[in-house]
Design a protein around this motif. Structure first.
Motif, PDB file in Angstrom:
ATOM      1  N   VAL A  53      46.538  33.518   5.871  1.00  0.00           N
ATOM      2  CA  VAL A  53      46.573  33.451   4.411  1.00  0.00           C
ATOM      3  C   VAL A  53      48.013  33.637   3.926  1.00  0.00           C
ATOM      4  CG1 VAL A  53      45.757  34.579   2.284  1.00  0.00           C
ATOM      5  CG2 VAL A  53      44.224  34.336   4.240  1.00  0.00           C
ATOM      6  N   GLU A  54      48.375  32.910   2.891  1.00  0.00           N
ATOM      7  CA  GLU A  54      49.693  33.058   2.269  1.00  0.00           C
ATOM      8  C   GLU A  54      49.776  34.418   1.569  1.00  0.00           C
ATOM      9  OE1 GLU A  54      52.398  31.172   2.139  1.00  0.00           O
ATOM     10  OE2 GLU A  54      51.654  29.300   2.994  1.00  0.00           O
ATOM     11  N   TYR A  55      50.932  35.050   1.666  1.00  0.00           N
ATOM     12  CA  TYR A  55      51.157  36.328   0.992  1.00  0.00           C
ATOM     13  C   TYR A  55      51.017  36.144  -0.522  1.00  0.00           C
ATOM     14  CZ  TYR A  55      53.372  40.505  -0.785  1.00  0.00           C
ATOM     15  OH  TYR A  55      53.620  41.675  -1.463  1.00  0.00           O
ATOM     16  N   GLY A  56      50.345  37.069  -1.170  1.00  0.00           N
ATOM     17  CA  GLY A  56      50.184  37.034  -2.615  1.00  0.00           C
ATOM     18  C   GLY A  56      48.810  36.560  -3.060  1.00  0.00           C
ATOM     19  N   PHE A  57      48.049  35.946  -2.180  1.00  0.00           N
ATOM     20  CA  PHE A  57      46.701  35.493  -2.513  1.00  0.00           C
ATOM     21  C   PHE A  57      45.701  36.581  -2.135  1.00  0.00           C
ATOM     22  CE2 PHE A  57      48.925  31.512  -2.443  1.00  0.00           C
ATOM     23  CZ  PHE A  57      48.260  30.711  -3.354  1.00  0.00           C
ATOM     24  N   ALA A  58      44.673  36.739  -2.932  1.00  0.00           N
ATOM     25  CA  ALA A  58      43.608  37.704  -2.624  1.00  0.00           C
ATOM     26  C   ALA A  58      42.788  37.174  -1.454  1.00  0.00           C
ATOM     27  CB  ALA A  58      42.723  37.926  -3.838  1.00  0.00           C
ATOM     28  N   ILE A  59      42.785  37.909  -0.363  1.00  0.00           N
ATOM     29  CA  ILE A  59      42.131  37.443   0.863  1.00  0.00           C
ATOM     30  C   ILE A  59      40.646  37.190   0.637  1.00  0.00           C
ATOM     31  CG2 ILE A  59      41.514  38.112   3.216  1.00  0.00           C
ATOM     32  CD1 ILE A  59      44.261  39.472   3.400  1.00  0.00           C
ATOM     33  N   ALA A  60      39.973  38.082  -0.075  1.00  0.00           N
ATOM     34  CA  ALA A  60      38.530  37.911  -0.314  1.00  0.00           C
ATOM     35  C   ALA A  60      38.257  36.631  -1.105  1.00  0.00           C
ATOM     36  CB  ALA A  60      37.966  39.116  -1.046  1.00  0.00           C
ATOM     37  N   ASP A  61      39.106  36.335  -2.088  1.00  0.00           N
ATOM     38  CA  ASP A  61      38.925  35.122  -2.885  1.00  0.00           C
ATOM     39  C   ASP A  61      39.189  33.863  -2.064  1.00  0.00           C
ATOM     40  OD1 ASP A  61      38.369  36.780  -5.021  1.00  0.00           O
ATOM     41  OD2 ASP A  61      40.352  36.540  -5.963  1.00  0.00           O
ATOM     42  N   VAL A  62      40.251  33.896  -1.246  1.00  0.00           N
ATOM     43  CA  VAL A  62      40.560  32.749  -0.391  1.00  0.00           C
ATOM     44  C   VAL A  62      39.416  32.511   0.599  1.00  0.00           C
ATOM     45  CG1 VAL A  62      42.114  31.864   1.395  1.00  0.00           C
ATOM     46  CG2 VAL A  62      43.056  32.961  -0.640  1.00  0.00           C
ATOM     47  N   ALA A  63      38.917  33.592   1.199  1.00  0.00           N
ATOM     48  CA  ALA A  63      37.820  33.459   2.171  1.00  0.00           C
ATOM     49  C   ALA A  63      36.569  32.881   1.514  1.00  0.00           C
ATOM     50  CB  ALA A  63      37.513  34.811   2.807  1.00  0.00           C
ATOM     51  N   ALA A  64      36.251  33.343   0.314  1.00  0.00           N
ATOM     52  CA  ALA A  64      35.066  32.826  -0.386  1.00  0.00           C
ATOM     53  C   ALA A  64      35.231  31.347  -0.715  1.00  0.00           C
ATOM     54  CB  ALA A  64      34.828  33.625  -1.667  1.00  0.00           C
ATOM     55  N   GLU A  65      36.432  30.965  -1.147  1.00  0.00           N
ATOM     56  CA  GLU A  65      36.663  29.562  -1.492  1.00  0.00           C
ATOM     57  C   GLU A  65      36.657  28.678  -0.243  1.00  0.00           C
ATOM     58  OE1 GLU A  65      39.752  26.893  -4.160  1.00  0.00           O
ATOM     59  OE2 GLU A  65      39.807  29.079  -4.320  1.00  0.00           O
ATOM     60  N   VAL A  66      37.223  29.187   0.861  1.00  0.00           N
ATOM     61  CA  VAL A  66      37.189  28.437   2.123  1.00  0.00           C
ATOM     62  C   VAL A  66      35.742  28.231   2.546  1.00  0.00           C
ATOM     63  CG1 VAL A  66      37.660  28.622   4.601  1.00  0.00           C
ATOM     64  CG2 VAL A  66      39.475  29.094   2.952  1.00  0.00           C
ATOM     65  N   ARG A  67      34.955  29.290   2.482  1.00  0.00           N
ATOM     66  CA  ARG A  67      33.544  29.210   2.884  1.00  0.00           C
ATOM     67  C   ARG A  67      32.814  28.149   2.060  1.00  0.00           C
ATOM     68  NH1 ARG A  67      32.869  34.257   2.911  1.00  0.00           N
ATOM     69  NH2 ARG A  67      33.094  34.554   5.138  1.00  0.00           N
ATOM     70  N   GLU A  68      32.991  28.172   0.750  1.00  0.00           N
ATOM     71  CA  GLU A  68      32.323  27.202  -0.131  1.00  0.00           C
ATOM     72  C   GLU A  68      32.775  25.778   0.173  1.00  0.00           C
ATOM     73  OE1 GLU A  68      32.829  28.205  -4.258  1.00  0.00           O
ATOM     74  OE2 GLU A  68      32.125  30.262  -3.944  1.00  0.00           O
ATOM     75  N   ASN A  69      34.078  25.585   0.367  1.00  0.00           N
ATOM     76  CA  ASN A  69      34.614  24.242   0.596  1.00  0.00           C
ATOM     77  C   ASN A  69      34.161  23.684   1.944  1.00  0.00           C
ATOM     78  OD1 ASN A  69      36.147  22.289  -0.823  1.00  0.00           O
ATOM     79  ND2 ASN A  69      37.842  22.573   0.612  1.00  0.00           N
ATOM     80  N   VAL A  70      34.137  24.539   2.962  1.00  0.00           N
ATOM     81  CA  VAL A  70      33.715  24.095   4.291  1.00  0.00           C
ATOM     82  C   VAL A  70      32.242  23.728   4.281  1.00  0.00           C
ATOM     83  CG1 VAL A  70      33.316  24.880   6.659  1.00  0.00           C
ATOM     84  CG2 VAL A  70      35.522  25.277   5.570  1.00  0.00           C
ATOM     85  N   ILE A  71      31.415  24.572   3.669  1.00  0.00           N
ATOM     86  CA  ILE A  71      29.979  24.279   3.602  1.00  0.00           C
ATOM     87  C   ILE A  71      29.735  22.967   2.871  1.00  0.00           C
ATOM     88  CG2 ILE A  71      27.786  25.020   2.577  1.00  0.00           C
ATOM     89  CD1 ILE A  71      28.672  27.937   3.188  1.00  0.00           C
ATOM     90  N   ALA A  72      30.387  22.799   1.725  1.00  0.00           N
ATOM     91  CA  ALA A  72      30.191  21.573   0.941  1.00  0.00           C
ATOM     92  C   ALA A  72      30.646  20.341   1.726  1.00  0.00           C
ATOM     93  CB  ALA A  72      30.947  21.672  -0.382  1.00  0.00           C
ATOM     94  N   GLY A  73      31.804  20.421   2.370  1.00  0.00           N
ATOM     95  CA  GLY A  73      32.331  19.270   3.100  1.00  0.00           C
ATOM     96  C   GLY A  73      31.485  18.886   4.303  1.00  0.00           C
ATOM     97  N   VAL A  74      31.106  19.874   5.095  1.00  0.00           N
ATOM     98  CA  VAL A  74      30.320  19.586   6.301  1.00  0.00           C
ATOM     99  C   VAL A  74      28.931  19.074   5.926  1.00  0.00           C
ATOM    100  CG1 VAL A  74      29.238  20.620   8.343  1.00  0.00           C
ATOM    101  CG2 VAL A  74      31.611  21.146   7.787  1.00  0.00           C
TER     102      VAL A  74
END
Length: 163
Positions: free
Chosen positions: A108-129
């Motif tokens: 994760v890039e410094y300065g981003f909220a890890i929990a928010d990035v993880a939640a968005e990654v999870r949503e994007n991966v599920i939707a794409g797959v």
């Protein structure tokens, strides 16, 4: 007294014959048949890995995928002429007939909220797959392995005294 036994076999009623023909006609083959009964589709693990990797990289705040060693090997592979880095680095999947499970290693890039990035990654991966494969994604596990600091050198940047 006993009744006489008939020796003639019972005949099939004529009404059932057209019904049987209708049943056979409903299982059509050829161009008019439903696509679901004209073959099977299998999706390789590598296909789901690539889709998940691309979907994860689209999320703001994701610097890279993979652990330290995998990223180093990817950088070396990228420096070799003709070598390409794989979008599947840092992604592991299990694919069944109708479902898939995905594990991601994320930087994760410094300065981003890890929990928010993880939640968005999870949503994007599920939707794409699910959109691209039709497989149900039962879980997306995310391991944040590192935080990329702004002053850290980019991977694959040649080191030397003269640039």
């Amino acid at each position: 007294m006993t009744e006489p036994i008939s020796t003639t076999a019972p005949t099939e009623p004529r009404a059932s014959r057209p019904q049987r023909e209708r049943t056979l006609k409903s299982k059509k083959t050829g161009p008019d048949a439903a696509p679901g009964i004209r073959g099977a589709t299998s999706i390789a693990d590598g296909v789901v890995e690539k889709i998940a990797g691309m979907a994860a990289r689209e999320v703001p705040g994701v610097h890279a995928l993979g652990g330290g060693f995998a990223r180093t090997m990817g950088a070396v592979r990228g420096m070799v002429p003709g070598g390409r880095t794989s979008v599947g680095h840092g992604v592991k999947v299990e694919v069944g007939e109708r479902q898939s499970a995905i594990d991601l290693a994320v930087v994760v890039e410094y300065g981003f909220a890890i929990a928010d990035v993880a939640a968005e990654v999870r949503e994007n991966v599920i939707a794409g797959v699910e959109r691209m494969t039709g497989l149900e994604v039962v879980e997306v596990n995310i391991a944040v392995n590192d935080v990329h600091l702004p002053y850290e050198e980019e991977e694959g940047t040649p080191e030397g005294r003269v640039q």
